[in-house]
Design a protein around this motif. Structure first.
Motif, PDB file in Angstrom:
ATOM      1  N   ARG A 196       0.671  -1.218   0.219  1.00 17.20           N
ATOM      2  CA  ARG A 196      -0.044  -0.154   0.013  1.00 17.20           C
ATOM      3  C   ARG A 196       0.934   1.202   0.018  1.00 17.20           C
ATOM      4  N   GLY A 197       2.031   1.104   0.336  1.00 19.43           N
ATOM      5  CA  GLY A 197       3.267   2.209   0.310  1.00 19.43           C
ATOM      6  C   GLY A 197       3.252   2.714   1.657  1.00 19.43           C
TER       7      GLY A 197
ATOM      8  N   SER B 163       5.921  -4.052 -10.512  1.00 17.67           N
ATOM      9  CA  SER B 163       5.336  -2.713 -10.394  1.00 17.67           C
ATOM     10  C   SER B 163       6.341  -1.588 -10.502  1.00 17.67           C
TER      11      SER B 163
ATOM     12  N   SER C 149       1.910   1.696  -9.209  1.00 20.81           N
ATOM     13  CA  SER C 149       1.605   1.101  -7.728  1.00 20.81           C
ATOM     14  C   SER C 149       1.467  -0.456  -7.851  1.00 20.81           C
ATOM     15  N   TYR C 150       1.542  -1.135  -6.761  1.00 21.46           N
ATOM     16  CA  TYR C 150       1.269  -2.389  -6.811  1.00 21.46           C
ATOM     17  C   TYR C 150      -0.290  -2.527  -7.139  1.00 21.46           C
TER      18      TYR C 150
END
Length: 512
Positions: A369-370, A494, A500-501
């Motif tokens: 999610r970062g 990614s 993003s994933y």
């Protein structure tokens, strides 16, 4: 059971009770009219309201009560009274074969042999339907004894028939136990290793040559057939043959669900069997089947509301997390993490390894999610969790790798350099020889020495090369098991595409 002064078993027992059980306990307690001073009920209510066990608080709250001088006595009495009520509550909701056999014994002791004889036939029928061979053998012992008394040995043919049935069910019970031992042998490997080293894998694969595993003689009872397919599923799952594992688990589920009485007697095993099926459908990316089975597990858990059932069901929520990650539904993944955290916080899930697996999965969710700092917090919980077998537990091993990836993502190269050296020493001590690990560490070292920091183009080329290398490495079933813990290829994809994933996962899911 006797409780020590500072023990919290009473608190944990009370907190494990459902609303229905607490209501029944209150009704059960009110039946004791000769007990005028029901201070134990006051103690029950006070403990029930606590979030954490606090004996000092109890002593202050009841400082003017006479029982406080012997609090341990009141606690012991309350504990045993609760257990007595819970036994009655469960017997009220489910009349077990054991209870019915006790009824037969009562009738026998009262000299009502003919009534006991009629009753035992009904009990045997239920035992046979449930594939409970020990209970069936117990009923046959009663039948033989009662037949002898009633017929005064005038019908030896009837006794001979019972003796033959005893032999038959004794053989069936022995057969089930042999398959159960085979299951335990597979389970022992899985307990120590979630990803078998090559030397252990070679030993493990020899199990497939065992006559029992090959179905020589073919199991006769539903219980034995279920046990065999469960064993096969566990075996194939361990060696990485997910398709065969799924087929075996599907058969095990079908066998159990085709016999309602057998399923209800083994409801915990039914949930575990469904759980294994859920794992393989997930690995085969059959997400609809996975979610359908997870829903069924949830319904069973709600029907049989107990701490044990909640713990059995908990592992399936890891699969739900995996589905959300695979399809890029990050908000739902975080929501699932929060729900699982709530279960851990309230004490329903207090088994160490379940907690460790949860922390590891939560760390992965927040990495993708970062939210790397939050991911690191969960990694810290894994690494510092007491009692983890750091040399053999794969979950600890992979958490260390996820920590390295987090540090790489936030570009904390000073700490990353220290952690890489620490991980290398740990891997050597663990005798780790995985190729994917070596490729990843080499990539990180190139980052640290500045080779890949010169420009984005060099970095992208290196990321692509790493992805290609891992794709080849993961063709080896032993190495492929690593992807069950972390989606290395998805993470690299990614990075290579600079998205993003979640976006990568959504694109990938379209092609499933």
């Amino acid at each position: 059971m006797t409780l020590d002064k500072n023990d919290s078993e009473l608190f944990r027992l009370i907190k494990s009770m459902s609303r229905g059980e607490k209501r029944f306990f209150s009704m059960h307690s009110n039946r004791y009219e000769n007990v005028k001073d029901k201070t134990y009920l006051q103690l029950f209510d006070a403990i029930d309201k606590q979030k954490n066990y606090d004996e000092d608080f109890l002593r202050k709250k009841f400082k003017n009560e006479a029982f406080i001088r012997q609090l341990h006595v009141t606690k012991n009495y309350l504990y045993n009274l609760i257990l007595e009520a819970l036994v009655q509550y469960n017997n009220k909701n489910e009349q077990t074969l054991h209870g019915k056999l006790m009824e037969v014994q009562v009738l026998y002791e009262k000299g009502l042999y003919d009534v006991a004889h009629k009753t035992i036939f009904k009990v045997r029928k239920e035992a046979e339907e449930q594939n409970d061979f020990l209970a069936t053998l117990e009923t046959l012992k009663w039948e033989k004894q009662l037949t002898t008394i009633i017929q005064s040995l005038s019908d030896p043919a009837e006794i001979q028939k019972i003796w033959e049935l005893e032999q038959h069910y004794s053989d069936l019970h022995k057969e089930v136990e042999e398959y159960r031992l085979l299951t335990m042998e597979v389970h022992l490997y899985q307990t120590r290793y979630r990803m078998l080293p090559k030397a252990e894998m070679e030993k493990f694969r020899k199990m497939e040559n065992k006559p029992l595993f090959k179905d020589v003689g073919k199991p006769r009872s539903a219980s034995a057939k279920w046990q065999l397919n469960l064993t096969r599923g566990m075996y194939y799952l361990t060696i990485g043959d997910n398709k065969k594992a799924n087929e075996a688990f599907a058969k095990a589920v079908a066998i159990m669900y085709s016999n309602k009485a057998f399923k209800e007697r083994n409801i915990g095993s039914a949930v575990n069997t469904l759980g294994n099926y859920i794992i393989t459908t997930f690995l085969l990316k059959q997400y609809e089947q996975s979610l359908k089975a997870i829903k069924e597990v949830k319904e069973i858990t709600e029907k049989h509301a107990s701490i044990d059932m909640k713990r059995r069901a908990f592992r399936n929520y890891f699969i739900a997390l995996g589905i959300y990650l695979d399809t890029g539904r990050m908000d739902e993944a975080v929501e699932q993490v929060n729900d699982m955290q709530a279960q851990v916080d309230c004490g329903d899930i207090n088994l160490p390894m379940q907690q460790v697996f949860f922390y590891s999965n939560a760390a992965t969710v927040f990495l993708f999610r970062g939210e790397h700092r939050k991911s690191m917090q969960y990694i810290s919980k894994v690494i510092n969790f007491p009692g983890v077998d750091r040399e053999n537990a794969d979950i600890y091993y992979f958490s260390r790798i996820v920590e390295l990836i987090n540090l790489l993502e936030i570009k904390d190269f000073d700490l990353l350099e220290y952690r890489v050296k620490s991980f290398h020493r740990y891997a050597l001590k663990r005798n780790s020889t995985y190729k994917f690990e070596q490729e990843l560490i080499n990539f990180i070292r190139k980052m640290l020495n500045g080779t890949l920091l010169l420009n984005q183009r060099n970095l992208n080329v290196a990321l692509s090369e790493l992805k290609s290398s891992l794709e080849k490495i993961f063709k080896d079933p032993v190495e492929e098991n690593a992807a069950r813990y972390f989606d290395f290829l998805g993470w690299l994809e990614s990075k290579v595409n600079n998205i993003s994933y979640a976006e990568m996962a959504r694109r990938r899911a379209v092609n499933i």
